[in-house]
Design a protein around this motif. Sequence first.
Motif, PDB file in Angstrom:
ATOM      1  N   ARG A 160       0.823 -11.068 -14.871  1.00  0.00           N
ATOM      2  CA  ARG A 160      -0.187 -10.089 -15.303  1.00  0.00           C
ATOM      3  C   ARG A 160      -1.487 -10.281 -14.528  1.00  0.00           C
ATOM      4  O   ARG A 160      -2.143  -9.306 -14.144  1.00  0.00           O
ATOM      5  CB  ARG A 160      -0.403 -10.182 -16.803  1.00  0.00           C
ATOM      6  CG  ARG A 160       0.836  -9.739 -17.582  1.00  0.00           C
ATOM      7  CD  ARG A 160       0.629  -9.719 -19.058  1.00  0.00           C
ATOM      8  NE  ARG A 160       0.048  -8.426 -19.403  1.00  0.00           N
ATOM      9  CZ  ARG A 160      -0.248  -8.066 -20.630  1.00  0.00           C
ATOM     10  NH1 ARG A 160      -0.039  -8.875 -21.644  1.00  0.00           N
ATOM     11  NH2 ARG A 160      -0.770  -6.868 -20.858  1.00  0.00           N
ATOM     12  N   GLY A 161      -1.848 -11.538 -14.285  1.00  0.00           N
ATOM     13  CA  GLY A 161      -3.053 -11.804 -13.500  1.00  0.00           C
ATOM     14  C   GLY A 161      -2.911 -11.342 -12.059  1.00  0.00           C
ATOM     15  O   GLY A 161      -3.856 -10.800 -11.468  1.00  0.00           O
ATOM     16  N   MET A 162      -1.733 -11.543 -11.496  1.00  0.00           N
ATOM     17  CA  MET A 162      -1.486 -11.079 -10.129  1.00  0.00           C
ATOM     18  C   MET A 162      -1.598  -9.556 -10.059  1.00  0.00           C
ATOM     19  O   MET A 162      -2.186  -9.013  -9.111  1.00  0.00           O
ATOM     20  CB  MET A 162      -0.106 -11.539  -9.662  1.00  0.00           C
ATOM     21  CG  MET A 162       0.003 -13.035  -9.438  1.00  0.00           C
ATOM     22  SD  MET A 162       1.696 -13.649  -9.240  1.00  0.00           S
ATOM     23  CE  MET A 162       2.285 -12.737  -7.828  1.00  0.00           C
ATOM     24  N   SER A 163      -1.064  -8.878 -11.055  1.00  0.00           N
ATOM     25  CA  SER A 163      -1.151  -7.419 -11.088  1.00  0.00           C
ATOM     26  C   SER A 163      -2.609  -6.970 -11.178  1.00  0.00           C
ATOM     27  O   SER A 163      -3.034  -6.066 -10.454  1.00  0.00           O
ATOM     28  CB  SER A 163      -0.354  -6.875 -12.280  1.00  0.00           C
ATOM     29  OG  SER A 163      -0.464  -5.468 -12.360  1.00  0.00           O
ATOM     30  N   GLY A 164      -3.367  -7.618 -12.066  1.00  0.00           N
ATOM     31  CA  GLY A 164      -4.779  -7.271 -12.205  1.00  0.00           C
ATOM     32  C   GLY A 164      -5.555  -7.514 -10.927  1.00  0.00           C
ATOM     33  O   GLY A 164      -6.387  -6.691 -10.520  1.00  0.00           O
ATOM     34  N   CYS A 165      -5.283  -8.622 -10.266  1.00  0.00           N
ATOM     35  CA  CYS A 165      -5.947  -8.923  -8.994  1.00  0.00           C
ATOM     36  C   CYS A 165      -5.638  -7.851  -7.955  1.00  0.00           C
ATOM     37  O   CYS A 165      -6.540  -7.362  -7.266  1.00  0.00           O
ATOM     38  CB  CYS A 165      -5.512 -10.300  -8.509  1.00  0.00           C
ATOM     39  SG  CYS A 165      -6.294 -10.815  -6.962  1.00  0.00           S
ATOM     40  N   ALA A 166      -4.364  -7.466  -7.862  1.00  0.00           N
ATOM     41  CA  ALA A 166      -3.980  -6.432  -6.895  1.00  0.00           C
ATOM     42  C   ALA A 166      -4.652  -5.099  -7.234  1.00  0.00           C
ATOM     43  O   ALA A 166      -5.169  -4.421  -6.342  1.00  0.00           O
ATOM     44  CB  ALA A 166      -2.464  -6.270  -6.874  1.00  0.00           C
ATOM     45  N   THR A 203       0.813  -1.220   0.000  1.00  0.00           N
ATOM     46  CA  THR A 203       0.000   0.000   0.000  1.00  0.00           C
ATOM     47  C   THR A 203       0.849   1.274   0.000  1.00  0.00           C
ATOM     48  O   THR A 203       0.306   2.367  -0.135  1.00  0.00           O
ATOM     49  CB  THR A 203      -0.955   0.017   1.212  1.00  0.00           C
ATOM     50  OG1 THR A 203      -0.173  -0.092   2.412  1.00  0.00           O
ATOM     51  CG2 THR A 203      -1.958  -1.120   1.120  1.00  0.00           C
ATOM     52  N   GLY A 204       2.166   1.130   0.103  1.00  0.00           N
ATOM     53  CA  GLY A 204       3.051   2.296   0.028  1.00  0.00           C
ATOM     54  C   GLY A 204       3.298   2.764  -1.401  1.00  0.00           C
ATOM     55  O   GLY A 204       3.900   3.805  -1.620  1.00  0.00           O
ATOM     56  N   THR A 205       2.860   1.955  -2.361  1.00  0.00           N
ATOM     57  CA  THR A 205       2.999   2.293  -3.775  1.00  0.00           C
ATOM     58  C   THR A 205       1.660   2.025  -4.461  1.00  0.00           C
ATOM     59  O   THR A 205       0.777   1.382  -3.874  1.00  0.00           O
ATOM     60  CB  THR A 205       4.086   1.428  -4.453  1.00  0.00           C
ATOM     61  OG1 THR A 205       3.688   0.056  -4.397  1.00  0.00           O
ATOM     62  CG2 THR A 205       5.452   1.621  -3.808  1.00  0.00           C
ATOM     63  N   PRO A 206       1.502   2.464  -5.702  1.00  0.00           N
ATOM     64  CA  PRO A 206       0.286   2.077  -6.427  1.00  0.00           C
ATOM     65  C   PRO A 206       0.204   0.554  -6.525  1.00  0.00           C
ATOM     66  O   PRO A 206       1.227  -0.136  -6.562  1.00  0.00           O
ATOM     67  CB  PRO A 206       0.478   2.711  -7.811  1.00  0.00           C
ATOM     68  CG  PRO A 206       1.403   3.876  -7.567  1.00  0.00           C
ATOM     69  CD  PRO A 206       2.330   3.403  -6.473  1.00  0.00           C
ATOM     70  N   LEU A 207      -1.001   0.035  -6.547  1.00  0.00           N
ATOM     71  CA  LEU A 207      -1.199  -1.412  -6.601  1.00  0.00           C
ATOM     72  C   LEU A 207      -0.909  -1.939  -7.998  1.00  0.00           C
ATOM     73  O   LEU A 207      -1.028  -1.224  -8.989  1.00  0.00           O
ATOM     74  CB  LEU A 207      -2.628  -1.761  -6.185  1.00  0.00           C
ATOM     75  CG  LEU A 207      -3.003  -1.337  -4.762  1.00  0.00           C
ATOM     76  CD1 LEU A 207      -4.479  -1.607  -4.494  1.00  0.00           C
ATOM     77  CD2 LEU A 207      -2.127  -2.028  -3.733  1.00  0.00           C
ATOM     78  N   GLY A 208      -0.530  -3.214  -8.063  1.00  0.00           N
ATOM     79  CA  GLY A 208      -0.254  -3.829  -9.348  1.00  0.00           C
ATOM     80  C   GLY A 208       1.097  -3.418  -9.894  1.00  0.00           C
ATOM     81  O   GLY A 208       1.993  -3.028  -9.145  1.00  0.00           O
ATOM     82  N   CYS A 209       1.228  -3.514 -11.207  1.00  0.00           N
ATOM     83  CA  CYS A 209       2.513  -3.279 -11.862  1.00  0.00           C
ATOM     84  C   CYS A 209       2.322  -2.466 -13.131  1.00  0.00           C
ATOM     85  O   CYS A 209       1.548  -2.864 -14.004  1.00  0.00           O
ATOM     86  CB  CYS A 209       3.162  -4.624 -12.191  1.00  0.00           C
ATOM     87  SG  CYS A 209       4.701  -4.522 -13.116  1.00  0.00           S
ATOM     88  N   LEU A 210       3.022  -1.359 -13.221  1.00  0.00           N
ATOM     89  CA  LEU A 210       2.960  -0.514 -14.419  1.00  0.00           C
ATOM     90  C   LEU A 210       3.376  -1.304 -15.656  1.00  0.00           C
ATOM     91  O   LEU A 210       2.701  -1.282 -16.686  1.00  0.00           O
ATOM     92  CB  LEU A 210       3.863   0.713 -14.240  1.00  0.00           C
ATOM     93  CG  LEU A 210       4.062   1.604 -15.470  1.00  0.00           C
ATOM     94  CD1 LEU A 210       2.746   2.241 -15.901  1.00  0.00           C
ATOM     95  CD2 LEU A 210       5.108   2.680 -15.187  1.00  0.00           C
ATOM     96  N   MET A 211       4.475  -2.025 -15.583  1.00  0.00           N
ATOM     97  CA  MET A 211       4.998  -2.730 -16.755  1.00  0.00           C
ATOM     98  C   MET A 211       4.037  -3.806 -17.242  1.00  0.00           C
ATOM     99  O   MET A 211       3.912  -4.036 -18.438  1.00  0.00           O
ATOM    100  CB  MET A 211       6.353  -3.352 -16.429  1.00  0.00           C
ATOM    101  CG  MET A 211       6.971  -4.061 -17.608  1.00  0.00           C
ATOM    102  SD  MET A 211       8.165  -5.311 -17.150  1.00  0.00           S
ATOM    103  CE  MET A 211       7.232  -6.398 -16.118  1.00  0.00           C
ATOM    104  N   LEU A 212       3.358  -4.471 -16.340  1.00  0.00           N
ATOM    105  CA  LEU A 212       2.486  -5.578 -16.719  1.00  0.00           C
ATOM    106  C   LEU A 212       1.121  -5.120 -17.210  1.00  0.00           C
ATOM    107  O   LEU A 212       0.426  -5.884 -17.879  1.00  0.00           O
ATOM    108  CB  LEU A 212       2.321  -6.540 -15.540  1.00  0.00           C
ATOM    109  CG  LEU A 212       3.593  -7.273 -15.126  1.00  0.00           C
ATOM    110  CD1 LEU A 212       3.386  -7.990 -13.803  1.00  0.00           C
ATOM    111  CD2 LEU A 212       4.054  -8.236 -16.213  1.00  0.00           C
TER     112      LEU A 212
END
Length: 190
Positions: free
Chosen positions: A154-160, A98-107
């Motif tokens: 990518r799915g983990m990023s979307g879930c987050a 929670t200290g950063t945006p959730l998920g992944c920019l690259m993914l």
Amino acid sequence: MAGRPRSFDRDTALAAAVEQFWRTGYDETSIAMLTKAMGVTPPSLYAAFGDKDNLFEEASALYFRWTCEGLDRALARPTVRDAIATMLDDTARVHTDTGTPLGCLMLTEPRLAEQRAVVHRRLTDRIAQGLADGELPATVRPDELASFLVAVLRGMSGCARDGGSAEEVLAIARAAVAAIPGPPPSREQG
């Protein structure tokens, strides 16, 4: 003519731009959002970074360096299974921090397909090494397993991004590790 000195720290401003693009994506990020996040005026942004495209290129390159640092640490683990498990576990924790945006920019950012391809190649190479070392059955195709792992990431990023908890994203990571074929049977077992 020297011009006026910058009244901001470029590295700090760039890190703020990374977070803004990470949070909202390239298309949804406006210059007004960037200048607010970075604490700069539009003329300062343009003078330091050029236009939005140039800023995004520089910001995404910085983000990718951060990503590769973590990926390289994970892939250096002694076994391919440990490398993949570490990568997925670390990724789950970063995606839900929670200290950063959730998920992944690259993914998630459509403009970063080339960076995803680099991750895919690094995974393919590590899996091929594990295959050559006898850690995986001969039926494993490194390129296919790498594609599966990128899809999992990518799915983990979307879930987050959708609000999934750290435990939910970690469960995806554990399921992916469980899906990796085990080592070939040893000759002693035959």
